[in-house]
Design an enzyme around this catalytic site. Structure first.
Site, mmCIF file in Angstrom:
data_model
loop_
_atom_site.group_PDB
_atom_site.id
_atom_site.type_symbol
_atom_site.label_atom_id
_atom_site.label_comp_id
_atom_site.label_asym_id
_atom_site.label_seq_id
_atom_site.Cartn_x
_atom_site.Cartn_y
_atom_site.Cartn_z
ATOM 1 N N TYR A 193 2.424 6.644 15.112
ATOM 2 C CA TYR A 193 1.320 5.846 14.736
ATOM 3 C C TYR A 193 0.099 6.510 15.374
ATOM 4 C CZ TYR A 193 -1.364 1.251 15.305
ATOM 5 O OH TYR A 193 -2.302 0.378 15.329
ATOM 6 N N SER B 6 -6.832 3.022 15.691
ATOM 7 C CA SER B 6 -6.409 2.347 17.026
ATOM 8 C C SER B 6 -6.514 3.329 18.069
ATOM 9 C CB SER B 6 -4.802 2.219 16.774
ATOM 10 O OG SER B 6 -4.196 1.961 18.158
ATOM 11 N N ILE C 42 -5.716 -6.435 20.489
ATOM 12 C CA ILE C 42 -6.152 -7.418 19.839
ATOM 13 C C ILE C 42 -5.231 -8.394 19.413
ATOM 14 C CG2 ILE C 42 -7.310 -8.457 17.594
ATOM 15 C CD1 ILE C 42 -9.012 -6.248 19.422
ATOM 16 N N ASN D 207 -6.939 -1.829 6.188
ATOM 17 C CA ASN D 207 -6.779 -2.286 7.482
ATOM 18 C C ASN D 207 -5.104 -2.648 7.527
ATOM 19 O OD1 ASN D 207 -7.150 -4.383 9.825
ATOM 20 N ND2 ASN D 207 -6.123 -5.709 8.115
ATOM 21 N N VAL E 74 0.945 -1.382 -0.012
ATOM 22 C CA VAL E 74 0.123 -0.059 -0.015
ATOM 23 C C VAL E 74 0.909 1.187 0.089
ATOM 24 C CG1 VAL E 74 -1.854 -1.208 1.093
ATOM 25 C CG2 VAL E 74 -0.346 0.119 2.511
HETATM 26 N N1 LIG Z 1 -3.476 -5.951 17.057
HETATM 27 C C1 LIG Z 1 -3.970 -4.982 17.715
HETATM 28 O O1 LIG Z 1 -3.989 -4.979 18.919
HETATM 29 C C2 LIG Z 1 -4.226 -3.722 16.973
HETATM 30 C C3 LIG Z 1 -4.751 -2.685 17.723
HETATM 31 C C4 LIG Z 1 -5.064 -1.389 16.979
HETATM 32 C C5 LIG Z 1 -5.004 -1.328 15.767
HETATM 33 N N2 LIG Z 1 -4.488 -2.300 14.857
HETATM 34 C C6 LIG Z 1 -4.412 -2.191 13.535
HETATM 35 O O2 LIG Z 1 -5.223 -3.214 12.625
HETATM 36 C C7 LIG Z 1 -4.642 -3.418 11.510
HETATM 37 C C8 LIG Z 1 -4.382 -4.764 11.436
HETATM 38 O O3 LIG Z 1 -3.230 -5.285 12.237
HETATM 39 P P1 LIG Z 1 -3.271 -6.713 12.909
HETATM 40 O O4 LIG Z 1 -2.993 -6.754 14.251
HETATM 41 O O5 LIG Z 1 -4.220 -7.734 12.282
HETATM 42 O O6 LIG Z 1 -1.617 -6.989 12.283
HETATM 43 P P2 LIG Z 1 -0.877 -8.210 11.446
HETATM 44 O O7 LIG Z 1 0.417 -7.940 11.451
HETATM 45 O O8 LIG Z 1 -1.473 -9.518 11.899
HETATM 46 O O9 LIG Z 1 -1.722 -7.922 10.093
HETATM 47 C C9 LIG Z 1 -1.425 -6.698 9.316
HETATM 48 C C10 LIG Z 1 -1.434 -7.418 7.735
HETATM 49 O O10 LIG Z 1 -1.013 -5.997 7.173
HETATM 50 C C11 LIG Z 1 -0.050 -6.518 6.098
HETATM 51 N N3 LIG Z 1 0.666 -5.333 5.587
HETATM 52 C C12 LIG Z 1 1.427 -4.546 6.466
HETATM 53 N N4 LIG Z 1 2.226 -3.569 5.578
HETATM 54 C C13 LIG Z 1 1.560 -3.597 4.482
HETATM 55 C C14 LIG Z 1 2.083 -2.794 3.502
HETATM 56 N N5 LIG Z 1 2.805 -1.990 3.333
HETATM 57 N N6 LIG Z 1 1.131 -3.108 2.113
HETATM 58 C C15 LIG Z 1 0.170 -4.217 2.353
HETATM 59 N N7 LIG Z 1 0.079 -4.871 3.345
HETATM 60 C C16 LIG Z 1 0.749 -4.754 4.446
HETATM 61 C C17 LIG Z 1 0.903 -7.612 6.789
HETATM 62 O O11 LIG Z 1 1.759 -8.277 5.777
HETATM 63 C C18 LIG Z 1 -0.222 -8.372 7.402
HETATM 64 O O12 LIG Z 1 -0.526 -9.323 6.603
HETATM 65 C C19 LIG Z 1 -3.477 -2.369 11.453
HETATM 66 O O13 LIG Z 1 -3.901 -1.201 10.903
HETATM 67 C C20 LIG Z 1 -3.029 -2.211 13.070
HETATM 68 O O14 LIG Z 1 -2.447 -1.002 13.061
HETATM 69 C C21 LIG Z 1 -4.214 -3.539 15.316
#
Ligand SMILES: NC(=O)c1ccc[n+]([C@@H]2O[C@H](COP(=O)([O-])OP(=O)(O)OC[C@H]3O[C@@H](n4cnc5c(N)ncnc54)[C@H](O)[C@@H]3O)[C@@H](O)[C@H]2O)c1
Length: 290
Positions: free
Chosen positions: A175, A162, A209, A108, A81
């Site tokens: 972030y 977030s 999460i 996402n 992205v």
């Molecule tokens: N896990 C948490 O506690 C939490 C809390 C708040 C927000 N979030 C947000 O939720 C979203 C999903 O996170 P997650 O916890 O499932 O993480 P994750 O690491 O399990 O999954 C994220 C996915 O995004 C992909 N990705 C990363 N950079 C990318 C790029 N430049 N282009 C395309 N794909 C890319 C990764 O390869 C991965 O498959 C994110 O935006 C994260 O900031 C997560």
């Protein structure tokens, strides 16, 4: 009964016999694993055709294969992205897959790259701002011709934020700014594309999460940047212990959420039951920060 089967059953009971998202085409970025992959699975269970977008082509292909093998429809469109050319390609392939229609975008994809303010580099700052704001903006802009339409069908965009964006978080200036930024983008889309076209746009601000993003840093997960350098993912175990995280005393439900629970909230927002909700940032946190 599993969580996603229960959700499907609810939809079926309430007059959506083909699923809550039947006939809709959904792009979900970062759906190679974690919350995005779970959302892809839930969306497919609800009748959506899902476009799996991830920088990790192998993982995107695996999720796509498992959805297709389960009898639903998905295509894999891997890409970064952060690459300015990727949004156009993603949208073009999604529209081909959807016979000229796209109904849902879930922005996402993402990761964190933490440092306290006085130690944060420009590269760290701009990488995270671009990843969480410029990337989603470009995807939404590229998809404008498929959202600014009047065909009477549902259109919904969900941007993933977030609690770092809604409340700030020490060590996450980059972030926090980026995730606060998408809440403004969300409200602007709701105001620009709601009146004439009925497009809904909402944010979900997740708390804790359970994914690799919040796993132990010592597990060694990382992402590779376009210049080949690596960003380590996760939270150091010592930091988690020091925060008393094991007892989760700051969370009324006393536990982190699962990726499936997080994905369920995305599905809920895109479902017909949220047809009068737009421009909102909904916190999915187990009650943390209330
Ligand atoms: N896990 C948490 O506690 C939490 C809390 C708040 C927000 N979030 C947000 O939720 C979203 C999903 O996170 P997650 O916890 O499932 O993480 P994750 O690491 O399990 O999954 C994220 C996915 O995004 C992909 N990705 C990363 N950079 C990318 C790029 N430049 N282009 C395309 N794909 C890319 C990764 O390869 C991965 O498959 C994110 O935006 C994260 O900031 C997560």
């Amino acid at each position: 009964m599993s969580y996603d089967k229960r959700i499907t059953a609810i939809g079926h009971q309430l007059n959506f016999p083909k699923g809550l998202l039947s006939g809709q085409v959904a792009i979900i970025t970062g759906s190679g694993q974690g919350i995005g992959a779970e959302a892809a699975r839930l969306f497919a269970n609800e009748g959506a055709k899902v476009v799996i977008s991830d920088i990790d082509a192998k993982k995107a292909d695996e999720v796509t294969k498992s959805i297709n093998e389960a009898g639903s429809a998905a295509i894999s469109v891997p890409g970064d992205v952060l690459d300015p050319k990727y949004p156009e390609e993603l949208v073009k392939k999604a529209a081909e897959f959807g016979n000229g229609k796209i109904h849902i975008i879930v922005n996402n994809a993402g990761y964190t790259w933490d440092a306290v303010i006085h130690k944060m580099s420009d590269k760290q700052w701009s990488n995270i701002i671009d990843l969480h704001t410029t990337g989603p903006f470009r995807i939404i802009r590229a998809a404008a011709p498929y959202f600014r339409v009047k065909d009477g069908e549902s259109r919904s965009i969900v941007n993933i934020s977030s609690t770092s964006g809604t409340h700030g978080n020490a060590g996450q200036a980059n972030y926090s700014v980026a995730k606060a930024g998408v809440t403004g983008l969300t409200k602007t889309i709701a105001k620009e594309w709601g009146p004439q076209f009925g497009v809904r746009c909402n944010c979900i601000a997740f708390g804790h999460i359970l994914t690799r993003l919040t796993g132990a840093k010592e597990a060694g997960a990382s992402v590779t940047l376009p210049d080949g350098s690596k960003v380590a993912l996760g939270i150091p175990e010592a930091q988690q212990r020091a925060a008393g995280a094991a007892q989760h005393l700051d969370i009324p439900l006393r536990r982190p959420g699962t990726a499936t629970e997080a994905a369920g909230s995305i599905l809920a927002l895109c479902s017909p039951y949220f047809s009068y909700v737009t421009g909102q940032t909904i916190e999915v946190t187990g009650g943390r920060n209330i």
